[in-house]
Design a protein around this motif. Structure first.
Motif: not given
Ligand SMILES: C[S@@+](CC[C@H](N)C(=O)[O-])C[C@H]1O[C@@H](n2cnc3c(N)ncnc32)[C@H](O)[C@@H]1O
Length: 497
Positions: A344, A380, A413, A482-484, A497
């Motif tokens: 989201w 996150g 979000f 994290l893979l962007c 992260q």
């Protein structure tokens, strides 16, 4: 998420200047909050249309939340019933009225043995909030059925008794106690909480279907403004003694040089003149025969990491003061939507000018050392407040973070982009900067077209390193990174992260 901060010398200088300013100016502050206190103004300007729901406590004021809502309240606050509020029966001007068709529509209380009541009870719950047109259409259809078949059903009938047991004239329209569900439920609750804080609408896009909604979000407490404190100790640090506030004595703060709160921010131009953090606030534009105040936009003048000190409740100025920007309720409608790659996200339903302050990051305030005890799914959603920290210095006692997993607002979000549409800055108004608990304000980094996703850079220092050619981000991906998926041409490849 990490924000870049200035070096030690800058902090020392500001600390000294602020201490000096405090001694010089403290006699000017109001001993009690001004009668034109901004918090009160916000409350009275609140665009809430419904009466607060006394039953479930969700209508608690911002202050009540800030004073330490117990954790149990957070997890048990939902789902809430909409039944106690909006009951709607047929009225003479209402399409629901049956009198035109020769059947009297009257409101009765149910009594034991009243079969007619039970058999002809309508459920008008779920779609009433979503689509007034659908309601009126559906109910009209239902009404026809009531007359012709004595078997009325729209949405979901509470009971379905044989038509033969219905008595003509005993048709009663009631709103079901069945709560909203799924997206409609979230949207209703969150939007109501936003409106109670005086903020503009909050939408959840219809791309998000009920099956997309994780169970934890039903327990999520929407808080447009201010922090939540699980820990009374932190709350008492945040709620500093009134005597600790420095406040200005000017009534409009139209000139930065006259507003003592600007001394706190210490933003000066090359000539040493104090500057507002916000542009346009001291300017009035002559529009024909009258002068119009220009709305304050963040001017990107301050060194990154130096807090903007806004006027507070002890200042004499009112809500129109140009140094009250991030503290004002959000006035732009936001939509939560489903992004292609990053879960989201948030976008704005109007076009935004560069510098527009869009909101503050809210959630549970906690000490940095407690972050490692959080469940992994929270990580996150943790934003570090490092406004007073010198890079590399370990002083965990004075560092705080905000966790927006259980409570917070639309900013939780906001996704990461290596070419973000927003920037963040620290701002202080409910407390003093020395307690190291500033708010983090999100501001449009450029003109943003309507509907574009609102993003920030979770690790701006990495962007600086890349710009300086010292970062080898793509090659040095850390194991926890994290893979962007931001899709930017300047994507660094991964997110810390
Ligand atoms: C603060 S939340 C943002 C809202 C989140 N997308 C959601 O659906 O709740 C941060 C999380 O979103 C995801 N995310 C945000 N930006 C991303 C990006 N550029 N690439 C991949 N995942 C991203 C990651 O899972 C990250 O831990």
């Amino acid at each position: 998420m990490e924000v870049s901060w200035p070096d030690d010398a800058v902090h020392k200088r500001f600390t000294f200047l602020r201490a000096q300013a405090y001694e010089e100016k403290k006699h000017k502050r109001l001993d009690k909050p001004s009668a034109a206190n901004w918090d009160k103004e916000i409350e009275s300007a609140c665009r809430c249309t419904d009466e607060p729901d006394a039953e479930d406590g969700n209508a608690a004021s911002r202050l009540r939340v800030r004073r330490g809502t117990p954790r149990s309240t957070l997890s048990s606050g939902m789902p809430r019933s909409s039944s106690s509020k909006r009951t709607r029966g047929p009225t003479p001007s209402n399409p629901l009225s049956l009198s035109k068709r020769g059947v009297s529509a009257r409101k009765r209380s149910p009594s034991i043995g009243d079969d007619a009541f039970r058999s002809l009870m309508f459920n008008l719950s779920t779609s009433t909030v979503e689509s007034p047109r659908a309601i009126s259409k559906g109910v009209t259809e239902g009404s026809k059925n009531a007359i012709t078949n004595h078997s009325v059903k729209y949405g979901q009938a509470s009971t379905s008794k044989p038509a033969s047991s219905a008595m003509k004239g005993d048709i009663i329209f009631v709103r079901s106690a069945k709560p909203l569900r799924g997206r409609a439920h979230l949207q209703s609750n969150w939007n109501q909480a936003a409106q109670e804080a005086g903020a503009a609408d909050l939408h959840i896009s219809s791309e998000i279907v009920d099956g997309d909604i994780g169970q934890h979000l039903y327990k999520f407490k929407y808080m447009e403004r201010s922090y939540h404190f699980d820990n009374d100790g932190l709350q008492s640090i945040f709620d500093v003694d009134p005597g600790a506030f420095l406040a200005c004595a000017c009534t409009t703060c139209q000139r930065a040089s006259r507003c003592d709160c600007q001394t706190e921010s210490e933003i000066t131009n090359e000539r040493g003149h104090k500057l507002y953090a916000y542009s346009g606030v001291s300017i009035s534009i002559c529009c024909g025969t009258y002068w119009q105040l220009v709305q304050g936009l963040f001017a990107f003048r301050i060194p990154q990491g130096v807090e903007v000190i806004e006027c507070n409740k002890y200042c004499r100025c009112g809500p129109m003061c140009g140094n009250r920007v991030a503290q004002k309720p959000r006035d732009i409608p936001i939509e939560i939507f489903k992004t292609k790659q990053c879960g989201w996200g948030a976008r704005c339903l109007v076009a935004l000018p560069k510098g527009k302050v869009l909101g503050i990051y809210t959630g549970t305030l906690l000490r940095r050392e407690d972050v490692e005890n959080l469940p992994p799914e929270h990580i996150g959603y943790v934003f570090d407040l490092d406004g007073t920290e010198v890079r590399g210095q370990h002083n965990a006692g004075d560092k705080f973070s905000v966790d927006s997993y259980d409570c917070g607002n639309w900013t939780r979000f906001v996704n990461h982009s290596c070419s973000p549409s927003m920037k963040v800055y620290s701002v202080v108004f409910d407390t003093i900067r020395e307690v190291h608990m500033p708010y983090v304000a999100f501001v449009a980094a450029r003109d943003i077209p309507i509907g574009e996703e609102l993003t920030i850079d979770y690790e701006p220092s990495a962007a600086e390193d890349m710009a300086e050619g010292t970062g080898k981000q793509k090659r040095k991906m850390s194991p926890t990174a994290l893979l962007c998926k931001c899709g930017s041409k300047r994507c660094r490849g991964w997110i810390k992260q």
